[in-house]
Design a protein around this motif. Structure first.
Motif, PDB file in Angstrom:
ATOM      1  N   PRO A 198       0.816  -1.232   0.000  1.00  0.00           N
ATOM      2  CA  PRO A 198       0.000   0.000   0.000  1.00  0.00           C
ATOM      3  C   PRO A 198       0.843   1.272   0.000  1.00  0.00           C
ATOM      4  CG  PRO A 198      -0.866  -1.580   1.570  1.00  0.00           C
ATOM      5  CD  PRO A 198       0.464  -2.109   1.134  1.00  0.00           C
ATOM      6  N   VAL A 199       1.990   1.235   0.691  1.00  0.00           N
ATOM      7  CA  VAL A 199       2.872   2.403   0.723  1.00  0.00           C
ATOM      8  C   VAL A 199       3.461   2.655  -0.671  1.00  0.00           C
ATOM      9  CG1 VAL A 199       4.980   3.394   1.716  1.00  0.00           C
ATOM     10  CG2 VAL A 199       3.439   2.011   3.137  1.00  0.00           C
ATOM     11  N   TYR A 200       3.949   1.578  -1.316  1.00  0.00           N
ATOM     12  CA  TYR A 200       4.496   1.720  -2.663  1.00  0.00           C
ATOM     13  C   TYR A 200       3.427   2.236  -3.626  1.00  0.00           C
ATOM     14  CZ  TYR A 200       8.263  -1.311  -0.902  1.00  0.00           C
ATOM     15  OH  TYR A 200       9.300  -1.856  -0.174  1.00  0.00           O
ATOM     16  N   GLY A 201       2.216   1.696  -3.513  1.00  0.00           N
ATOM     17  CA  GLY A 201       1.140   2.120  -4.398  1.00  0.00           C
ATOM     18  C   GLY A 201       0.769   3.574  -4.201  1.00  0.00           C
ATOM     19  N   ALA A 202       0.687   4.007  -2.937  1.00  0.00           N
ATOM     20  CA  ALA A 202       0.330   5.400  -2.653  1.00  0.00           C
ATOM     21  C   ALA A 202       1.411   6.360  -3.152  1.00  0.00           C
ATOM     22  CB  ALA A 202       0.116   5.576  -1.152  1.00  0.00           C
ATOM     23  N   LEU A 203       2.670   5.996  -2.938  1.00  0.00           N
ATOM     24  CA  LEU A 203       3.768   6.840  -3.413  1.00  0.00           C
ATOM     25  C   LEU A 203       3.796   6.910  -4.937  1.00  0.00           C
ATOM     26  CD1 LEU A 203       6.624   5.761  -0.967  1.00  0.00           C
ATOM     27  CD2 LEU A 203       5.448   7.966  -1.022  1.00  0.00           C
ATOM     28  N   PHE A 240       8.834   4.817 -11.222  1.00  0.00           N
ATOM     29  CA  PHE A 240       9.096   3.537 -11.880  1.00  0.00           C
ATOM     30  C   PHE A 240       9.351   2.450 -10.842  1.00  0.00           C
ATOM     31  CE2 PHE A 240      12.034   0.555 -13.999  1.00  0.00           C
ATOM     32  CZ  PHE A 240      11.338   0.283 -15.171  1.00  0.00           C
ATOM     33  N   ARG A 241      10.181   2.746  -9.840  1.00  0.00           N
ATOM     34  CA  ARG A 241      10.503   1.759  -8.805  1.00  0.00           C
ATOM     35  C   ARG A 241       9.279   1.419  -7.969  1.00  0.00           C
ATOM     36  NH1 ARG A 241      14.544   5.248  -7.553  1.00  0.00           N
ATOM     37  NH2 ARG A 241      14.145   5.263  -5.312  1.00  0.00           N
ATOM     38  N   MET A 242       8.518   2.430  -7.550  1.00  0.00           N
ATOM     39  CA  MET A 242       7.355   2.161  -6.714  1.00  0.00           C
ATOM     40  C   MET A 242       6.338   1.275  -7.445  1.00  0.00           C
ATOM     41  SD  MET A 242       8.078   3.526  -3.859  1.00  0.00           S
ATOM     42  CE  MET A 242       9.811   3.248  -4.238  1.00  0.00           C
ATOM     43  N   ARG A 243       6.177   1.494  -8.733  1.00  0.00           N
ATOM     44  CA  ARG A 243       5.236   0.704  -9.529  1.00  0.00           C
ATOM     45  C   ARG A 243       5.637  -0.762  -9.550  1.00  0.00           C
ATOM     46  NH1 ARG A 243       5.074  -0.258 -15.319  1.00  0.00           N
ATOM     47  NH2 ARG A 243       2.953  -0.621 -16.041  1.00  0.00           N
ATOM     48  N   PHE A 244       6.919  -1.008  -9.784  1.00  0.00           N
ATOM     49  CA  PHE A 244       7.378  -2.392  -9.861  1.00  0.00           C
ATOM     50  C   PHE A 244       7.548  -3.026  -8.486  1.00  0.00           C
ATOM     51  CE2 PHE A 244       8.293  -1.293 -14.235  1.00  0.00           C
ATOM     52  CZ  PHE A 244       8.004  -2.480 -14.910  1.00  0.00           C
ATOM     53  N   TYR A 245       7.905  -2.232  -7.485  1.00  0.00           N
ATOM     54  CA  TYR A 245       7.962  -2.776  -6.132  1.00  0.00           C
ATOM     55  C   TYR A 245       6.601  -3.339  -5.737  1.00  0.00           C
ATOM     56  CZ  TYR A 245      12.509  -0.509  -5.205  1.00  0.00           C
ATOM     57  OH  TYR A 245      13.820  -0.127  -5.227  1.00  0.00           O
ATOM     58  N   ALA A 246       5.548  -2.559  -5.987  1.00  0.00           N
ATOM     59  CA  ALA A 246       4.196  -3.003  -5.629  1.00  0.00           C
ATOM     60  C   ALA A 246       3.790  -4.233  -6.429  1.00  0.00           C
ATOM     61  CB  ALA A 246       3.197  -1.866  -5.871  1.00  0.00           C
TER      62      ALA A 246
END
Length: 475
Positions: A198-203, A240-246
């Protein structure tokens, strides 16, 4: 979020509870149900383009049955040539592949090449006289050649069918044959992997709204301050990173819930490859398990490792394992930098035909050469405090290098990529080339590395001769 991204999210979310249900199924039912679910997902998302994946699978099966000796090279050639046709179907007035079809085809290419190598290893080992001390089937390879049905089940297994992670056929077979899936850990490691999603998605949503990629393509972007233009690539790579992390953490959770890739910790599993040492069940103590085999991202080390070459190890880890085992060893070069360049070229081709991929991936060897030159000529001559400062500067430049290369990866076209790089005066290329020149000027880098290799080789030969003269047993 785009409609495609919402569909991806829905498939990921649904695969987690479904995975826990699969733990209750017997091996034959699990195999058939995973195939059926995978075909439903593929058919619903890829439509007519499902035929592309089917042709790839059938072609690989024919190669394996007709010539197992040459299966690794033939399957690689077949899969990659078909990728070219798959991406150029519009030249023949055929409908372009959907993003989902592209995702399935990419993962299937990895699976088919790996399968051909596993079958080849099986036949090679079968011809050898195997003693009772041979490796166990867990790490020694397949126990029998897979049938067409087995290959289809592996290819279209619903787990990670669009998002990955990549896993070997042996990992898939081990999943089917788990003696007691319900006793394996599931809920706790699954929640552990999902806790930051959820944190990665929100960011991702928040930063992307303030730094849209399309703004880089506008003429107005050039009117902004140079420091803002430089900062923009930092924001884009963060998104880019947050998208793939999630996405990848969610995909790993889907594997964990199903029990795929679960091995004892003492197996020392590697992402993508699975166990690396022999192991046997321990009935005297409570066994500890991990899911490293299907781990595709190490978020912390991706951000905070120091070197460019190390950053690749923690990103898309199962694919990195595939590249390291099936592409890097067969590169037509000897030097590390050139072999890395060849591997990055193949990786770029696997991702697509957009020039931006090649501009980005082929910048990596330049950065590796730069950091090697500076490490040999500068860092090696510093004290502990100086090396600590050097590492912090190295980490900062490593992150900026990935920011820089990410722009080509997301902008895709040569014109847009070069347009952006030109707007910041090719900063990272200039820094990398400058580091190489400084390193060579200080007599570091490649020349010093070669001298060190020769000295180590001579030392090793001397040690070996001493052992032989004294009658000491050598390994």
């Amino acid at each position: 979020m785009s409609p495609d991204e919402l569909v991806y999210l829905g498939v990921l979310a649904a695969s987690i509870p479904v995975g826990f249900l699969f733990r209750y199924l017997s091996p034959p039912v699990k195999q058939g149900a995973a195939l059926l679910l995978g075909l439903l997902i593929t058919g619903a998302s890829c439509h007519i383009h499902t035929l592309h994946s089917l042709v790839t699978v059938i072609g690989t099966w024919i190669i394996i049955k007709s010539s197992w000796r040459h299966a690794p090279a033939l399957s690689l050639s077949w899969s990659f040539l078909y990728l070219l046709f798959f991406r150029s179907v519009t030249w023949f007035n055929l409908p372009p592949p959907t993003p989902f079809a592209n995702a399935v085809q990419l993962l299937l290419t990895l699976k088919m090449v790996s399968l051909a190598n596993e079958v080849h290893s099986f036949h090679v080992e079968k011809k050898k006289d195997v003693s009772s001390f041979a490796k166990s089937p867990v790490i020694g390879g397949l126990s029998q050649e897979p049938s067409l049905y087995d290959i289809l089940c592996y290819s279209y297994c619903y787990v990670g069918i669009m998002t990955g992670p990549f896993f070997r056929f042996q990992t898939y077979i081990d999943w089917l044959r788990q003696p007691n899936p319900l006793a394996l850990p599931g809920r706790v490691p699954c929640l552990q992997r999902l806790k930051l999603v959820p944190v990665y998605g929100a960011l991702f949503l928040a930063v992307n709204s303030y730094f849209p990629l399309d703004y880089v393509r506008t003429e107005k972007f050039l009117d902004d301050n140079i420091f803002y233009r430089l900062f923009y690539m930092v924001a884009v790579f963060f998104v880019f990173r947050m998208r793939f992390y999630a996405a990848w953490c969610g995909a790993e959770a889907g594997c964990i819930s199903a029990g795929l890739g679960c091995y004892p910790e003492k197996a020392l599993s590697k992402p993508g490859g699975g166990p690396t040492v022999n192991y046997s069940p321990d009935s005297t103590t409570e066994e500890k398990y991990d899911f490293k085999t299907i781990q595709n991202i190490d978020c912390y080390n991706t951000d905070f490792c120091v070197k460019v070459r190390h950053g690749m190890r923690y990103w898309n880890m199962t694919v990195q394992w595939w590249l390291h085992h099936y592409i890097y060893p067969n590169a037509p070069f000897k030097s590390y930098t050139l072999r890395a360049g060849w591997t990055m070229f193949i990786s770029a081709y696997w991702h697509g035909l957009h020039v931006g991929y090649y501009l980005s991936f082929l910048t990596i060897p330049l950065c590796i050469a730069a950091e090697s030159a500076m490490e040999a000529s500068v860092r090696a001559k510093l004290g502990p405090r100086g090396q600590n400062i050097f590492d912090w500067v190295h980490w900062f430049l490593k992150m900026r290098a990935y920011d820089y290369m990410c722009m080509g990866f997301v902008l895709l076209s040569a014109s847009d990529t070069i347009h952006y790089w030109m707007s910041i005066y090719f900063t990272m290329h200039v820094i990398a080339v400058s580091c190489i020149i400084v390193g060579r000027a200080l007599k570091g880098g490649k020349r010093e590395g070669r001298r060190g290799d020769k000295e180590q080789k001579k030392e090793g030969e001397l040690t070996e001769n001493v052992k032989k003269e004294t009658g000491e047993k050598t390994d």
